[in-house]
Write a protein that holds these residues in place. Structure first.
Motif, PDB file in Angstrom:
ATOM      1  N   ARG A 154       0.464   6.252  14.652  1.00 49.57           N
ATOM      2  CA  ARG A 154      -0.195   5.821  13.600  1.00 49.57           C
ATOM      3  C   ARG A 154      -1.005   6.935  12.882  1.00 49.57           C
ATOM      4  O   ARG A 154      -1.790   7.625  13.637  1.00 49.57           O
ATOM      5  CB  ARG A 154      -1.079   4.695  13.811  1.00 49.57           C
ATOM      6  N   ASP A 206      -6.342   6.164   9.378  1.00 47.72           N
ATOM      7  CA  ASP A 206      -7.010   5.137  10.091  1.00 47.72           C
ATOM      8  C   ASP A 206      -6.515   4.222  10.841  1.00 47.72           C
ATOM      9  O   ASP A 206      -7.095   3.343  11.485  1.00 47.72           O
ATOM     10  CB  ASP A 206      -7.999   4.171   8.797  1.00 47.72           C
ATOM     11  N   GLN A 216      -4.174   1.951  10.602  1.00 38.75           N
ATOM     12  CA  GLN A 216      -4.046   0.649  10.170  1.00 38.75           C
ATOM     13  C   GLN A 216      -2.534   0.141   9.741  1.00 38.75           C
ATOM     14  O   GLN A 216      -2.006  -0.847  10.072  1.00 38.75           O
ATOM     15  CB  GLN A 216      -4.933   0.101   9.051  1.00 38.75           C
ATOM     16  N   LYS A 217      -1.786   1.364   9.159  1.00 39.63           N
ATOM     17  CA  LYS A 217      -0.512   1.513   9.100  1.00 39.63           C
ATOM     18  C   LYS A 217       0.317   1.702  10.073  1.00 39.63           C
ATOM     19  O   LYS A 217       0.153   2.723  11.147  1.00 39.63           O
ATOM     20  CB  LYS A 217      -0.219   2.551   7.665  1.00 39.63           C
TER      21      LYS A 217
END
Length: 136
Positions: free
Chosen positions: A88, A91, A93-94
């Motif tokens: 990833r 950050d 998050q995706k």
């Protein structure tokens, strides 16, 4: 199946973050290494691992990581470039490219009459990864 895979992927991703920081990972594979990667018999390996008691989620991780490695190597990608598909970014998050390809493959089977065997899943997943890597 998906949730367990994502947990395994998150643990694997931590290892890749460390491994991808080595300069050698950005160098092309040698001819010998390419031959060894191409010689991996994924179907046989999955059968052996299944017979040894490996659970379905772990087999799925082996299938996807080996498929990504083989396709990336065929396209001349470095280990670093292949590893960035699994990690990833930013950050964290995706979802990673690998997570997106996995989800798309699962979606295709949910919306069709296809029977999902290991070999059929691998073929569909490999085609999605191939298409993505051709655009990289």
């Amino acid at each position: 199946m998906g949730c367990a895979f994502l947990l395994l992927l998150q643990r694997w991703e931590t290892l890749l973050l460390i491994g991808c920081s080595f300069p050698k990972q950005k160098k092309p594979f040698s001819a010998e290494t390419l031959a060894q990667i191409e010689a991996i018999d994924l179907e046989r390996d999955l059968e052996v691992l299944h017979e040894l008691g490996m659970c379905e989620e772990q087999l799925l991780t082996v299938l996807m990581s080996t498929t990504v490695l083989k396709l990336g190597a065929r396209l001349g990608k470095t280990l670093y470039e292949i590893g960035t598909m699994v990690q990833r970014q930013g950050d964290r998050q995706k979802p990673s490219v690998l997570e997106i390809m996995f989800s798309r493959t699962c979606d295709l089977f949910q919306d069709s009459e296809l029977t999902c065997s290991w070999s059929v899943f691998e073929q569909v997943f490999a085609q999605l990864v191939w298409n993505y890597q051709m655009c990289m």
